[in-house]
Design a protein around this motif. Structure first.
Motif, mmCIF file in Angstrom:
data_model
loop_
_atom_site.group_PDB
_atom_site.id
_atom_site.type_symbol
_atom_site.label_atom_id
_atom_site.label_comp_id
_atom_site.label_asym_id
_atom_site.label_seq_id
_atom_site.Cartn_x
_atom_site.Cartn_y
_atom_site.Cartn_z
ATOM 1 N N VAL A 163 -11.863 -50.639 27.274
ATOM 2 C CA VAL A 163 -11.382 -49.902 26.112
ATOM 3 C C VAL A 163 -10.263 -48.970 26.560
ATOM 4 C CG1 VAL A 163 -13.147 -48.102 26.408
ATOM 5 C CG2 VAL A 163 -12.037 -48.389 24.184
ATOM 6 N N LEU A 164 -9.237 -48.843 25.734
ATOM 7 C CA LEU A 164 -8.157 -47.906 26.034
ATOM 8 C C LEU A 164 -8.602 -46.492 25.683
ATOM 9 C CD1 LEU A 164 -4.879 -49.668 24.811
ATOM 10 C CD2 LEU A 164 -5.646 -49.313 27.152
ATOM 11 N N VAL A 165 -8.322 -45.568 26.584
ATOM 12 C CA VAL A 165 -8.673 -44.164 26.364
ATOM 13 C C VAL A 165 -7.396 -43.332 26.364
ATOM 14 C CG1 VAL A 165 -9.883 -42.148 27.277
ATOM 15 C CG2 VAL A 165 -10.944 -44.421 27.426
ATOM 16 N N ASN A 166 -7.179 -42.613 25.289
ATOM 17 C CA ASN A 166 -6.089 -41.639 25.252
ATOM 18 C C ASN A 166 -6.596 -40.388 25.951
ATOM 19 O OD1 ASN A 166 -3.929 -39.976 24.689
ATOM 20 N ND2 ASN A 166 -4.472 -39.688 22.540
ATOM 21 N N ARG A 167 -6.233 -40.242 27.222
ATOM 22 C CA ARG A 167 -6.766 -39.136 28.013
ATOM 23 C C ARG A 167 -6.189 -37.799 27.591
ATOM 24 N NH1 ARG A 167 -5.684 -39.623 33.750
ATOM 25 N NH2 ARG A 167 -7.195 -37.915 33.819
ATOM 26 N N GLY A 168 -5.041 -37.816 26.901
ATOM 27 C CA GLY A 168 -4.463 -36.569 26.433
ATOM 28 C C GLY A 168 -2.956 -36.540 26.609
ATOM 29 N N PHE A 169 -2.426 -35.349 26.481
ATOM 30 C CA PHE A 169 -0.971 -35.135 26.458
ATOM 31 C C PHE A 169 -0.468 -34.621 27.805
ATOM 32 C CE2 PHE A 169 2.460 -32.016 26.010
ATOM 33 C CZ PHE A 169 3.442 -32.767 25.383
ATOM 34 N N VAL A 170 0.712 -35.121 28.208
ATOM 35 C CA VAL A 170 1.418 -34.575 29.377
ATOM 36 C C VAL A 170 2.875 -34.340 28.986
ATOM 37 C CG1 VAL A 170 -0.066 -35.651 31.108
ATOM 38 C CG2 VAL A 170 1.938 -36.892 30.258
ATOM 39 N N PRO A 171 3.500 -33.271 29.482
ATOM 40 C CA PRO A 171 4.933 -33.075 29.241
ATOM 41 C C PRO A 171 5.745 -34.107 30.011
ATOM 42 C CG PRO A 171 4.110 -31.420 30.756
ATOM 43 C CD PRO A 171 2.913 -32.181 30.288
ATOM 44 N N ALA A 172 7.023 -34.183 29.692
ATOM 45 C CA ALA A 172 7.885 -35.204 30.302
ATOM 46 C C ALA A 172 7.900 -35.119 31.816
ATOM 47 C CB ALA A 172 9.300 -35.084 29.741
ATOM 48 N N GLU A 173 7.846 -33.906 32.375
ATOM 49 C CA GLU A 173 7.924 -33.767 33.832
ATOM 50 C C GLU A 173 6.662 -34.262 34.534
ATOM 51 O OE1 GLU A 173 6.863 -29.654 32.103
ATOM 52 O OE2 GLU A 173 8.225 -31.341 31.648
ATOM 53 N N ARG A 174 5.609 -34.525 33.780
ATOM 54 C CA ARG A 174 4.388 -35.046 34.381
ATOM 55 C C ARG A 174 4.077 -36.457 33.871
ATOM 56 N NH1 ARG A 174 0.281 -29.813 34.487
ATOM 57 N NH2 ARG A 174 1.401 -28.672 36.116
ATOM 58 N N ARG A 175 5.091 -37.134 33.414
ATOM 59 C CA ARG A 175 4.870 -38.492 32.927
ATOM 60 C C ARG A 175 4.427 -39.413 34.058
ATOM 61 N NH1 ARG A 175 9.222 -42.662 30.074
ATOM 62 N NH2 ARG A 175 7.660 -44.261 29.549
ATOM 63 N N ALA A 176 5.055 -39.314 35.204
ATOM 64 C CA ALA A 176 4.720 -40.178 36.337
ATOM 65 C C ALA A 176 3.334 -39.822 36.870
ATOM 66 C CB ALA A 176 5.762 -40.024 37.431
ATOM 67 N N PRO A 177 2.458 -40.828 37.058
ATOM 68 C CA PRO A 177 1.110 -40.542 37.573
ATOM 69 C C PRO A 177 1.118 -39.766 38.878
ATOM 70 C CG PRO A 177 1.251 -42.806 36.788
ATOM 71 C CD PRO A 177 2.648 -42.254 36.756
ATOM 72 N N ALA A 178 2.111 -39.987 39.753
ATOM 73 C CA ALA A 178 2.154 -39.290 41.041
ATOM 74 C C ALA A 178 2.306 -37.787 40.878
ATOM 75 C CB ALA A 178 3.301 -39.843 41.889
ATOM 76 N N SER A 179 2.838 -37.344 39.728
ATOM 77 C CA SER A 179 3.048 -35.914 39.498
ATOM 78 C C SER A 179 1.774 -35.203 39.046
ATOM 79 C CB SER A 179 4.141 -35.711 38.445
ATOM 80 O OG SER A 179 3.715 -36.193 37.176
ATOM 81 N N ARG A 180 0.716 -35.948 38.841
ATOM 82 C CA ARG A 180 -0.566 -35.361 38.411
ATOM 83 C C ARG A 180 -1.720 -36.060 39.126
ATOM 84 N NH1 ARG A 180 -1.237 -39.470 34.493
ATOM 85 N NH2 ARG A 180 0.761 -40.111 33.599
ATOM 86 N N ALA A 181 -1.560 -36.200 40.427
ATOM 87 C CA ALA A 181 -2.534 -36.953 41.217
ATOM 88 C C ALA A 181 -3.937 -36.359 41.151
ATOM 89 C CB ALA A 181 -2.059 -37.030 42.665
ATOM 90 N N SER A 182 -4.031 -35.018 41.088
ATOM 91 C CA SER A 182 -5.366 -34.403 41.072
ATOM 92 C C SER A 182 -6.072 -34.595 39.742
ATOM 93 C CB SER A 182 -5.254 -32.903 41.375
ATOM 94 O OG SER A 182 -4.519 -32.235 40.355
#
Length: 268
Positions: free
Chosen positions: A117-136
């Motif tokens: 199932v697809l989960v909308n985990r929530g919102f991120v700003p443009a600067e955190r679009r890349a998964p590497a920018s929010r690894a934690s």
């Protein structure tokens, strides 16, 4: 032309005006009643959704229930599901929230029940679009997700079509995202997740906007007012004709069907 012809024509015109006013009043009144019915339906919808979002979570619908999933039966139902996120298959959908412009992070969840199932985990700003920018904020182990069932949003947004090949998404189109990511068969809905534990850079969950415009009473009053105005117009015309017939010497405006009368009562 006989003396009775103008009178018959006047009666025919009066009848036509009366019929038009009656039809208009009936139409406007019908629209008003329809808005009252819509208001009752909308109030029931608001009450039903309010009960769903505050209810204890239930199991997310599995494959055996997918055929019966519908907005009326399941939209905004609070559910809970456990599994593992397929973080490498996430998609970002353009969004505008109270936090500004950015993206919804939609991540497939491989459930313990054997479906995805697809989960909308929530919102991120443009600067955190890349998964590497929010690894934690990218959980790798087993997780439990609680959230609201949402219906798929096919094709795109107003004047903006989804472009799967370029990875540009303007709506949360479950089937298209699943096809673009090679996920195979997935649930026909997605889940708007509530806030989940994780690092400070995790997506901001729990931002589901639930609003149901309810202006039906105003619309109903408007239609009923127009119905009364149509009836009043018909009564005014009928009363004016009645008075004219009660006073045959009443001065009529120039150009009337029976000829213009001068002040002395003569007809020319």
């Amino acid at each position: 032309m006989s003396a009775g012809q103008p009178q018959r024509r006047s009666l025919a015109a009066l009848a036509g005006i009366g019929l038009a006013c009656a039809l208009a009043a009936g139409l406007f009144a019908g629209l008003g009643v329809w808005q009252i019915e819509r208001r009752a339906w909308k109030l029931q919808l608001i009450e039903r959704v309010d009960q769903r979002i505050h209810a204890a979570p239930v199991a997310a619908p599995g494959p055996a229930d997918w055929a019966g999933v519908s907005p009326a039966a399941d939209e905004y139902r609070r559910v809970r599901v456990s599994g593992r996120f397929l973080n490498g298959q996430e998609s970002q959908v353009q969004a505008v929230t109270d936090h500004g412009r950015g993206y919804w992070v939609l991540t497939p969840l491989e459930t313990g029940e054997g479906f995805t199932v697809l989960v909308n985990r929530g919102f991120v700003p443009a600067e955190r679009r890349a998964p590497a920018s929010r690894a934690s904020g990218q959980p790798e182990g087993p997780v439990t997700v609680t959230g609201l069932v949402r219906m798929t949003e096919p094709n795109g947004a107003f004047l903006r079509s989804n472009d799967p090949a370029a990875g540009r998404w303007f709506s949360r189109d479950v089937a298209a995202i699943a096809a673009a990511r090679g996920l195979g068969t997935v649930a026909p809905y997605f889940i708007d997740a509530e806030p989940m534990p994780g690092g400070a850079d995790r997506p901001i969950g729990g931002l589901t906007v639930i609003t149901f415009p309810n202006n039906h009473l105003i619309y109903a009053l408007t239609w009923f007012t127009l119905a009364l105005m149509a009836l009043a117009a018909g009564v005014f015309v009928a009363r004016d004709e009645w008075r004219r017939r009660a006073d045959p010497h009443r001065i009529r405006p120039a150009g009337s069907g029976e000829g213009a009368r001068c002040a002395t009562g003569s007809t020319f």
